[in-house]
Design a protein around this motif. Structure first.
Motif, mmCIF file in Angstrom:
data_model
loop_
_atom_site.group_PDB
_atom_site.id
_atom_site.type_symbol
_atom_site.label_atom_id
_atom_site.label_comp_id
_atom_site.label_asym_id
_atom_site.label_seq_id
_atom_site.Cartn_x
_atom_site.Cartn_y
_atom_site.Cartn_z
ATOM 1 N N ALA A 241 -49.050 6.581 4.617
ATOM 2 C CA ALA A 241 -50.186 6.801 3.370
ATOM 3 C C ALA A 241 -49.566 5.227 2.679
ATOM 4 C CB ALA A 241 -49.601 8.250 2.802
ATOM 5 N N ALA A 242 -49.622 4.108 3.397
ATOM 6 C CA ALA A 242 -49.292 2.706 2.435
ATOM 7 C C ALA A 242 -50.435 1.620 3.130
ATOM 8 C CB ALA A 242 -47.963 2.644 2.404
ATOM 9 N N ASP A 243 -50.076 0.478 2.725
ATOM 10 C CA ASP A 243 -50.769 -0.723 3.457
ATOM 11 C C ASP A 243 -50.757 -0.729 4.564
ATOM 12 O OD1 ASP A 243 -51.561 -3.028 3.817
ATOM 13 O OD2 ASP A 243 -50.985 -4.087 2.699
ATOM 14 N N PRO A 244 -51.842 -0.942 5.060
ATOM 15 C CA PRO A 244 -51.373 -0.547 7.459
ATOM 16 C C PRO A 244 -50.484 -2.279 7.759
ATOM 17 C CG PRO A 244 -53.760 -0.816 6.282
ATOM 18 C CD PRO A 244 -53.181 -0.985 5.382
ATOM 19 N N VAL A 245 -50.293 -2.816 6.812
ATOM 20 C CA VAL A 245 -49.756 -3.967 7.229
ATOM 21 C C VAL A 245 -48.453 -3.539 7.724
ATOM 22 C CG1 VAL A 245 -48.578 -6.003 6.605
ATOM 23 C CG2 VAL A 245 -50.907 -6.142 6.240
ATOM 24 N N GLN A 246 -47.420 -2.601 6.665
ATOM 25 C CA GLN A 246 -46.461 -2.250 6.574
ATOM 26 C C GLN A 246 -46.423 -0.861 7.810
ATOM 27 O OE1 GLN A 246 -44.113 -2.839 5.131
ATOM 28 N NE2 GLN A 246 -45.020 -3.792 3.509
ATOM 29 N N GLU A 247 -47.283 -0.887 8.696
ATOM 30 C CA GLU A 247 -47.562 -0.026 9.733
ATOM 31 C C GLU A 247 -46.974 -0.897 10.658
ATOM 32 O OE1 GLU A 247 -50.559 3.879 8.596
ATOM 33 O OE2 GLU A 247 -50.890 1.615 10.535
ATOM 34 N N ILE A 248 -47.506 -1.692 10.901
ATOM 35 C CA ILE A 248 -47.239 -2.948 11.685
ATOM 36 C C ILE A 248 -45.724 -3.578 11.335
ATOM 37 C CG2 ILE A 248 -47.569 -5.216 12.752
ATOM 38 C CD1 ILE A 248 -49.625 -3.262 13.742
ATOM 39 N N LYS A 249 -45.137 -3.842 10.452
ATOM 40 C CA LYS A 249 -43.538 -3.552 10.216
ATOM 41 C C LYS A 249 -42.493 -3.332 10.522
ATOM 42 C CE LYS A 249 -45.298 -7.247 6.069
ATOM 43 N NZ LYS A 249 -45.037 -7.216 4.775
ATOM 44 N N VAL A 250 -43.272 -1.668 10.175
ATOM 45 C CA VAL A 250 -41.916 -0.657 10.850
ATOM 46 C C VAL A 250 -41.966 -0.589 11.939
ATOM 47 C CG1 VAL A 250 -41.853 1.786 10.622
ATOM 48 C CG2 VAL A 250 -42.182 0.563 8.274
ATOM 49 N N GLY A 251 -43.208 -1.256 13.247
ATOM 50 C CA GLY A 251 -43.153 -1.060 13.911
ATOM 51 C C GLY A 251 -42.337 -1.984 14.880
ATOM 52 N N PHE A 252 -42.779 -3.058 14.962
ATOM 53 C CA PHE A 252 -41.879 -3.601 15.682
ATOM 54 C C PHE A 252 -40.404 -3.561 15.298
ATOM 55 C CE2 PHE A 252 -45.270 -6.482 15.984
ATOM 56 C CZ PHE A 252 -45.740 -6.860 17.070
ATOM 57 N N ASP A 253 -39.746 -2.624 13.695
ATOM 58 C CA ASP A 253 -38.444 -2.829 13.217
ATOM 59 C C ASP A 253 -38.601 -2.131 14.262
ATOM 60 O OD1 ASP A 253 -38.559 -4.582 11.934
ATOM 61 O OD2 ASP A 253 -39.051 -3.356 9.927
ATOM 62 N N ILE A 254 -39.296 -0.923 14.436
ATOM 63 C CA ILE A 254 -38.720 0.334 15.295
ATOM 64 C C ILE A 254 -37.935 0.062 16.659
ATOM 65 C CG2 ILE A 254 -38.920 2.756 16.399
ATOM 66 C CD1 ILE A 254 -41.110 3.024 14.398
ATOM 67 N N LEU A 255 -39.246 -1.490 17.046
ATOM 68 C CA LEU A 255 -39.336 -1.840 19.283
ATOM 69 C C LEU A 255 -37.822 -2.649 18.418
ATOM 70 C CD1 LEU A 255 -42.943 -2.466 19.931
ATOM 71 C CD2 LEU A 255 -41.280 -0.223 20.647
ATOM 72 N N LYS A 256 -37.553 -3.269 18.181
ATOM 73 C CA LYS A 256 -36.268 -4.349 17.460
ATOM 74 C C LYS A 256 -35.579 -3.969 18.186
ATOM 75 C CE LYS A 256 -38.415 -7.091 13.801
ATOM 76 N NZ LYS A 256 -38.170 -8.472 13.291
ATOM 77 N N SER A 257 -35.924 -2.291 17.087
ATOM 78 C CA SER A 257 -33.884 -1.398 16.824
ATOM 79 C C SER A 257 -33.872 -1.204 18.561
ATOM 80 C CB SER A 257 -33.973 -1.213 16.579
ATOM 81 O OG SER A 257 -35.130 0.028 16.934
ATOM 82 N N LEU A 258 -34.284 -1.268 19.572
ATOM 83 C CA LEU A 258 -34.124 -0.863 20.700
ATOM 84 C C LEU A 258 -34.173 -1.517 22.015
ATOM 85 C CD1 LEU A 258 -36.515 3.126 19.611
ATOM 86 C CD2 LEU A 258 -33.280 2.309 20.240
ATOM 87 N N ARG A 259 -34.580 -2.975 20.678
ATOM 88 C CA ARG A 259 -34.255 -4.066 21.903
ATOM 89 C C ARG A 259 -35.363 -3.805 22.969
ATOM 90 N NH1 ARG A 259 -28.155 -3.968 24.602
ATOM 91 N NH2 ARG A 259 -27.207 -3.639 22.432
#
Length: 370
Positions: A241-259
């Motif tokens: 429940a936020a700016d959809p752009v934040q969804e993209i950022k968090v999504g990539f952060d999750i994937l980056k953390s798992l390489r």
């Protein structure tokens, strides 16, 4: 620090959403959904472009009416990123947007209606070369399943999905992906783990209605992280429940953390303490804001003192370690030069951008040779 991820991904069939491969050995796609009024074409186009600039691979657009379908037609003409049309209740809307260049149709079996209506959507998808996403949601299970299970459960979600997979199979249609979403982490994870063993289609992951920015990001990271660690998942959407752009950022952060995916700056930063020789938190806030536009993968270490600083900096592409009287900047794991606190953020940003330019040139050269 560019080690391969130890995660072994589940083998899945690959489908195409526009020009984006989903499943198989393709990178895990990151997507979001617009929250503008679809009939406001300009506002929706602007938001889609913002999502694309943030790195989105796919964008979903709600199409709740025929008027929205006509607006979608104009939106499709103005953007290049693959678009998924979100269809509920009225299957005729799906038939219409199939004519208008949609790249994927998302339907909810719990409310789309009779099998003949689903069959009509399948036919339109086949004729236009469009994949389908079957979206099962704990909040809209079929009434008979609600009665059978008493409440939404992982098994109920899977049974709902398998019913509609059976319809697709009977119509010899295999260009589809599946999602089984719930706001409860355990329910969603349990459902995805069950269905991952039963089908070979790509899976779209998400913890639906996860919450606001902070709580939703945490819940999504836990739920999606559990599944991704199992090798499950071919495309993800973080629901905030936020700016959809934040969804993209968090999504990539999750994937980056798992390489599992590299994009933009991967920061390694200490939480700071009294040993720090510069204001780590202020420096990080500035750097994150200034470097949001960077898309080239690069590891940047920002450590406030010499306890862990040199070790972290040696593992990063660019490193900053606090020191007295001067801080030390590392390039490629080696000490390069010193920098004092005056103008430190400005200087370090220039150093990072120079390294990004060099790395991107090298990546472009490799692509040109391929």
């Amino acid at each position: 620090m560019h080690q391969e991820s130890p995660i072994v991904r589940r083998k899945s069939k690959q489908i195409m959403v526009g020009n984006v491969p989903v499943g198989g050995d393709a990178p895990i796609a990151v997507q979001s959904m617009t929250n503008t009024e679809t009939c406001d074409v300009q506002a929706t186009v602007t938001q889609i472009q913002s999502l694309q600039d943030a790195g989105a691979d796919i964008v979903r657009v709600s199409v709740p009416s025929m008027d929205a379908a006509e607006a979608f037609r104009e939106i499709r003409k103005q953007v290049t990123i693959p678009l998924v049309a979100d269809i509920h209740f009225d299957y005729k809307i799906a038939l219409k947007v199939a004519e208008y260049g949609v790249d994927c149709l998302r339907i909810n079996p719990g409310n789309i209606g009779r099998e003949d209506r689903v069959a009509a959507v399948i036919s339109a998808a086949r004729n236009n070369g469009i994949p389908i996403r079957i979206g099962v949601n704990a909040g809209s299970l079929e009434k008979d399943l609600q009665k059978k299970y008493g409440e939404p459960t992982p098994a109920a979600l899977v049974e709902s999905a398998m019913r509609h997979i059976d319809i697709l199979d009977r119509h010899n249609f295999d260009q589809y992906k599946i999602s089984l979403k719930a706001s409860d982490v355990f329910m969603a994870v349990g459902a995805y783990r069950l269905i991952a063993k039963q089908i070979e289609q790509p899976l779209h992951l998400g913890i639906t209605e996860a919450g606001g920015f902070r709580s939703g990001a945490v819940k999504s990271a836990i739920g999606l992280g559990m599944l991704l660690m199992d090798g499950i998942g071919d495309t993800i959407r973080v629901s905030l429940a936020a700016d959809p752009v934040q969804e993209i950022k968090v999504g990539f952060d999750i994937l980056k953390s798992l390489r599992l995916r590299s994009k933009g700056v991967n920061f390694i930063a200490c939480p700071s303490c009294s040993r720090q020789n510069f204001d780590v938190i202020k420096t990080m806030n500035e750097l994150e804001m200034r470097l949001e536009d960077v898309q080239t993968p690069i590891d940047v270490a920002v450590i406030g003192c010499v306890v862990n600083g040199p070790g972290e900096a040696r593992e990063a592409d660019v490193g900053l370690t606090g020191g007295s009287p001067n801080n030390l900047i590392y390039l490629g794991g080696k000490p390069d030069h010193k920098a004092d606190n005056v103008g430190l953020v400005d200087h370090f940003e220039k150093v990072i951008r120079a390294q990004v330019k060099t790395r991107q040139a090298a990546l472009d050269a490799l692509i040109a040779k391929a």
